[in-house]
Design an enzyme around this catalytic site. Structure first.
Site: not given
Ligand code: NDP
Ligand code: 8X3
Length: 253
Positions: A10, A14, A62, A141, A154, A184-185, A187, A191
């Site tokens: 990913g 992000g 993935v 998360s 989720y 993380p909370g 971010v 997302f």
């Molecule tokens: P983004 O949507 O900005 O990034 C998500 C990344 O995951 C992208 O690079 C996307 O790439 C990749 N991805 C999603 N599905 C697939 C797949 N099937 N195969 C390969 N890659 C995949 O979100 P974040 O950076 O915020 O999220 C990253 C992680 O952090 C996640 O696990 C999320 O649950 C977690 N998280 C996020 C929070 C938030 O508030 N943002 C808080 C807590 C946790 P592509 O689409 O190019 O495949």
């Molecule tokens: C992302 C944060 O609070 O939307 O994992 O679940 S929350």
């Protein structure tokens, strides 16, 4: 000493993209995976320019076990010597009460956040076991620690990441492999746009009048965990915006 390699899933957006930048700054070679290869290639070129980083990009979903294993096992041998694996690829889809949830959304979250993380781990970690060294950093998360209204599936997937992290740590203890989870909370990344399926107005409202975490904050935490001395393992980090106390309680000013 030869350079270390970090494998980040990913990495096209992000937190994953921020991890790529941080580990590049620290001199790591980067193995970057996501579905959007164009973004990975642009990032790799940028980091090569900024830090002289060597990067190898992998277009993969993935959720597809065969694709994960074929992609990884066909890269040059030295790229398969992964020192740090950042299991970051993940998403949320929808925000509905359980009785109205979309089954397709449930499948996408379970397949990506749990099964995808497992497929990557199963493919990469045998090499770490053989080398008796390595570090797995799972991005969980606050939803791994709490359950909030309409978060049902989720939250369940992220609770699974928490449980898997603990299981990995036990199973890999005598292999000298470190295992960390970062939770993380809020971010500000793509997302919420992904959760609300492109509804940018609804996504923007999530970050309205609050100072959310930045992807870089989580990347720095990942780097902190990865850069501890050999005898130190960071088990679990919960990182919140100062303006957010729990998954559901935040102030907006
Ligand atoms: P983004 O949507 O900005 O990034 C998500 C990344 O995951 C992208 O690079 C996307 O790439 C990749 N991805 C999603 N599905 C697939 C797949 N099937 N195969 C390969 N890659 C995949 O979100 P974040 O950076 O915020 O999220 C990253 C992680 O952090 C996640 O696990 C999320 O649950 C977690 N998280 C996020 C929070 C938030 O508030 N943002 C808080 C807590 C946790 P592509 O689409 O190019 O495949
Ligand atoms: C992302 C944060 O609070 O939307 O994992 O679940 S929350």
């Amino acid at each position: 000493m030869s350079k270390k390699t970090v494998f980040i899933t990913g990495a096209s957006a992000g937190i994953g993209e921020a991890c790529a930048r941080t580990f590049a700054r620290e001199g790591y070679d980067l193995l970057l995976a996501a579905r959007r290869i164009d973004r990975l290639e642009a990032l790799a070129a940028q980091l090569m320019h900024d830090f002289g980083t060597s990067a190898y990009t992998l277009a993969l979903d993935v959720r597809d076990a065969d694709e994960v294993s074929t992609a990884f096992n066909n890269i040059p041998e030295h790229w398969r010597q992964v020192d740090v694996l950042v299991n970051n690829a993940g998403l949320s889809q929808g925000l509905d009460p359980i009785y109205e949830g979309d089954i397709g959304d449930w499948d996408r979250m379970i397949d990506t956040n749990i099964k995808g993380l497992l497929y990557i781990t199963r493919t990469v970690v045998p090499g770490m076991v053989a080398r008796k060294q390595g570090h797995i950093i799972n991005i969980g998360s606050i939803a791994a620690k709490e359950v909030y209204p309409k978060g049902n599936v989720y939250c369940a997937t992220k609770h699974a990441v928490d449980a898997l992290t603990q299981g990995m740590r036990i199973d890999l203890l005598d292999k000298h492999i470190k295992v960390t989870a970062i939770h993380p909370g809020m971010v500000e990344t793509e997302f919420s746009e992904v959760r609300f399926k492109g509804d940018t107005e609804r996504a923007a409202a999530v970050y309205d009048r609050i100072a959310p975490l930045l992807a870089e904050d989580i990347a720095e935490a990942a780097w902190f965990a990865a850069s501890r001395p050999k005898h130190v393992n960071v088990n679990d980090m919960v990182i919140m915006p100062t303006m957010q106390a729990t998954a559901t309680i935040a102030i907006r000013e």
